[in-house]
Design an enzyme around this catalytic site. Structure first.
Site, PDB file in Angstrom:
ATOM      1  N   GLY A 185      -3.065   5.614   5.458  1.00  8.62           N
ATOM      2  CA  GLY A 185      -3.527   5.572   4.076  1.00  8.62           C
ATOM      3  C   GLY A 185      -2.380   5.641   3.095  1.00  8.62           C
ATOM      4  O   GLY A 185      -1.300   6.152   3.402  1.00  8.62           O
TER       5      GLY A 185
ATOM      6  N   LYS B 213       6.570   2.024  12.282  1.00 12.58           N
ATOM      7  CA  LYS B 213       6.619   2.440  13.689  1.00 12.58           C
ATOM      8  C   LYS B 213       6.957   1.301  14.639  1.00 12.58           C
ATOM      9  O   LYS B 213       7.590   1.512  15.671  1.00 12.58           O
ATOM     10  CB  LYS B 213       5.308   3.099  14.124  1.00 12.58           C
ATOM     11  CG  LYS B 213       4.043   2.258  13.931  1.00 12.58           C
ATOM     12  CD  LYS B 213       3.354   2.648  12.674  1.00 12.58           C
ATOM     13  CE  LYS B 213       2.045   1.913  12.463  1.00 12.58           C
ATOM     14  NZ  LYS B 213       1.449   2.283  11.161  1.00 12.58           N
TER      15      LYS B 213
ATOM     16  N   GLU C 260      -6.804  -4.029   9.633  1.00 13.88           N
ATOM     17  CA  GLU C 260      -6.173  -5.211   9.067  1.00 13.88           C
ATOM     18  C   GLU C 260      -7.026  -6.446   9.347  1.00 13.88           C
ATOM     19  O   GLU C 260      -7.917  -6.435  10.195  1.00 13.88           O
ATOM     20  CB  GLU C 260      -4.781  -5.407   9.673  1.00 13.88           C
ATOM     21  CG  GLU C 260      -3.824  -4.261   9.473  1.00 13.88           C
ATOM     22  CD  GLU C 260      -3.327  -4.141   8.047  1.00 13.88           C
ATOM     23  OE1 GLU C 260      -3.464  -5.126   7.296  1.00 13.88           O
ATOM     24  OE2 GLU C 260      -2.823  -3.067   7.692  1.00 13.88           O
TER      25      GLU C 260
ATOM     26  N   ILE D 104       0.228  13.652   8.378  1.00 16.67           N
ATOM     27  CA  ILE D 104       0.322  14.847   9.227  1.00 16.67           C
ATOM     28  C   ILE D 104       1.805  15.176   9.465  1.00 16.67           C
ATOM     29  O   ILE D 104       2.568  14.291   9.857  1.00 16.67           O
ATOM     30  CB  ILE D 104      -0.379  14.614  10.587  1.00 16.67           C
ATOM     31  CG1 ILE D 104      -1.859  14.276  10.371  1.00 16.67           C
ATOM     32  CG2 ILE D 104      -0.236  15.834  11.489  1.00 16.67           C
ATOM     33  CD1 ILE D 104      -2.563  13.794  11.633  1.00 16.67           C
TER      34      ILE D 104
ATOM     35  N   ASP E   4      -0.298  -0.084  18.392  1.00 16.59           N
ATOM     36  CA  ASP E   4       0.108   0.895  17.381  1.00 16.59           C
ATOM     37  C   ASP E   4       0.307   2.269  18.012  1.00 16.59           C
ATOM     38  O   ASP E   4       1.295   2.960  17.739  1.00 16.59           O
ATOM     39  CB  ASP E   4      -0.948   0.956  16.273  1.00 16.59           C
ATOM     40  CG  ASP E   4      -0.641   2.008  15.224  1.00 16.59           C
ATOM     41  OD1 ASP E   4       0.231   1.762  14.379  1.00 16.59           O
ATOM     42  OD2 ASP E   4      -1.276   3.083  15.255  1.00 16.59           O
TER      43      ASP E   4
ATOM     44  N   THR F  68       0.823  -1.217   0.000  1.00 22.64           N
ATOM     45  CA  THR F  68       0.000   0.000   0.000  1.00 22.64           C
ATOM     46  C   THR F  68       0.856   1.265   0.000  1.00 22.64           C
ATOM     47  O   THR F  68       0.740   2.110  -0.895  1.00 22.64           O
ATOM     48  CB  THR F  68      -0.934  -0.005   1.224  1.00 22.64           C
ATOM     49  OG1 THR F  68      -1.763  -1.167   1.185  1.00 22.64           O
ATOM     50  CG2 THR F  68      -1.819   1.235   1.219  1.00 22.64           C
ATOM     51  N   VAL F  69       1.732   1.408   0.988  1.00 22.70           N
ATOM     52  CA  VAL F  69       2.544   2.624   1.094  1.00 22.70           C
ATOM     53  C   VAL F  69       3.620   2.647   0.022  1.00 22.70           C
ATOM     54  O   VAL F  69       3.860   3.679  -0.618  1.00 22.70           O
ATOM     55  CB  VAL F  69       3.160   2.755   2.497  1.00 22.70           C
ATOM     56  CG1 VAL F  69       4.068   3.991   2.571  1.00 22.70           C
ATOM     57  CG2 VAL F  69       2.071   2.845   3.558  1.00 22.70           C
TER      58      VAL F  69
ATOM     59  N   LYS G 114       3.752   4.724  18.638  1.00 32.61           N
ATOM     60  CA  LYS G 114       3.813   6.130  18.254  1.00 32.61           C
ATOM     61  C   LYS G 114       4.101   7.026  19.454  1.00 32.61           C
ATOM     62  O   LYS G 114       4.754   8.071  19.322  1.00 32.61           O
ATOM     63  CB  LYS G 114       2.514   6.531  17.562  1.00 32.61           C
ATOM     64  CG  LYS G 114       2.324   5.831  16.216  1.00 32.61           C
ATOM     65  CD  LYS G 114       0.931   6.036  15.648  1.00 32.61           C
ATOM     66  CE  LYS G 114       0.774   5.308  14.312  1.00 32.61           C
ATOM     67  NZ  LYS G 114      -0.587   5.395  13.766  1.00 32.61           N
TER      68      LYS G 114
ATOM     69  N   GLY H 268       0.940   9.518   9.940  1.00 32.39           N
ATOM     70  CA  GLY H 268       0.705   9.371   8.502  1.00 32.39           C
ATOM     71  C   GLY H 268       1.122  10.615   7.739  1.00 32.39           C
ATOM     72  O   GLY H 268       2.279  11.013   7.763  1.00 32.39           O
TER      73      GLY H 268
END
Length: 386
Positions: free
Chosen positions: A286, A89, A174, A120, A185, A10-11, A189, A118
């Site tokens: 995303g 992360k 997921e 931001i 998660d 995806t990324v 972070k 993400g």
């Protein structure tokens, strides 16, 4: 500058898409994939040595996820003097100090903007304000999956499992959502953000975490009656030469800004002595938002701006959650004498017993929840922000 890309999911595919549109100073030289079936052209390979030993590759971009072999790949690249940009992360939080020290020893950059928030621009701005200010508080909604679930449960009254399935269908969650719904998660972070803001390495075992897996519609009904909204928050607070760092569901006044963050959006907040309060809002995950953050790091290296944002982690601050106190909401499946003794109010019905405690330390509440679960209680708790 030529790039070796680890992972094209995806990324990774988003990184390729943005770089090809830029048509500038960045070029994807090689792409590491898992199997020969994923190889689409001559750039693709299943052999990491093709990237790390290529003298033309200046930067390794790690967006493959997981702890291994990501750790080994990052360390090998840094040891060979190649810059590394990572969005992972989990591996950063687990090995942050080692990565930073290795990069420094081999005169290369280790950049991680995409790892937290993400799209931001959180990491760079956190570094920017920490250069001249004491960042005494960081709070925020750092996970879009859990925010989507909580937002939908509050708005629709649907139960947890139904909303989780919808989040998976939309691609927010997921197939195995444990890292999101159990708060891991956000814990990763929080470790990264605390390190950046205070130049210190925080160990995972120092950061208590409680997720939203056991949240029920009955809890949501209770919150509505109290005019509260539940959000999963990370909190980092400087207390003299110590830090409080933890992750837990939190009940906010329904008209507060954080309470009204919708869907899968994030909001990251910092408070500094001279800068006051700052809030950063946007897509916390995303394909393209996260890829955008990766490419921003690449452009910083290409333009020699990265030197202004080198990570140091040269302090050793103790994490102490004993002095961080507030009231808690606790829902158990059966009456608990211990909770009754420390509560200012409680009520019960067929769905269990609902307590509002007096002020407790974060450390005590998280330890108490572990003890009660070991004793066979089913429970959910949330801090109460008055």
């Amino acid at each position: 500058m030529k790039i070796g890309l680890l992972g094209c999911g995806t990324v990774g595919s988003g990184v390729v898409e943005i770089i090809e549109k830029l048509k500038g100073s960045l070029e994807i030289q090689r792409i590491l994939v898992k199997s020969p079936e994923d190889c689409k052209d001559a750039r693709y390979t299943c052999n990491y040595a093709d990237l790390v030993n290529d003298p033309e590759i200046d930067i390794i971009v790690e967006v493959m996820g997981g702890l291994h072999p990501a750790r080994e790949y990052i360390l090998e690249a840094l040891t060979k003097g190649k810059h590394v940009v990572s969005a992972n992360k989990a591996v950063i939080a687990a090995n942050f100090k080692e990565f930073v020290e290795t990069a420094k020893a081999h005169h290369c950059y280790f950049l991680i903007e995409a790892s937290t928030g993400g799209g931001i621009p959180w990491i760079k701005n956190l570094q920017r304000y920490a250069r001249i200010d004491d960042i005494f508080e960081i709070t925020g909604i750092f996970n879009g999956t859990t925010n989507y679930i909580l937002d939908q449960m509050h708005k629709s009254g649907a139960d947890f499992d139904a909303v989780l399935k919808e989040a998976q269908k939309l691609g927010y969650a997921e197939y195995d959502p444990s890292a999101d719904i159990d708060g891991i998660d956000v814990q990763n972070k929080a470790i990264i953000s605390a390190g950046i803001a205070h130049n210190t390495y925080v160990y995972k075992e120092e950061v208590p975490v409680f997720g939203i897996r056991d949240l029920t519609c009955t809890d949501i009904d209770y919150f509505h009656r109290k005019k509260k909204v539940c959000k999963l928050l990370a909190v980092i607070r400087g207390l003299n030469d110590e830090l409080a760092v933890y992750v837990e569901p939190t009940l906010l006044n329904e008209n507060s800004l954080e309470a009204n963050v919708p869907d899968n959006f994030n909001i990251c907040s910092l408070s500094g002595v001279t800068i006051g309060d700052l809030k950063f809002y946007g897509q916390g995950a995303g394909k393209l938002p996260t890829a955008n953050a990766v490419v921003q790091d690449l452009l910083d290296i290409a333009s020699d701006e990265a030197k202004d944002y080198e990570i140091v982690l040269d302090k050793t601050l103790k994490v102490n959650n004993e002095n961080e106190t507030h009231a808690y909401y606790v829902h158990t499946d059966k009456a608990c004498e211990t909770l009754q003794e420390i509560s200012r109010a409680y009520e019960s019905n067929a769905d269990g017993v609902f307590y509002e405690t007096g002020k407790l330390s974060v450390a005590k509440m998280h330890e108490l929840s572990k003890q009660l679960r070991q004793q066979g209680y089913k429970l959910f708790f949330a801090g109460i922000r008055e």
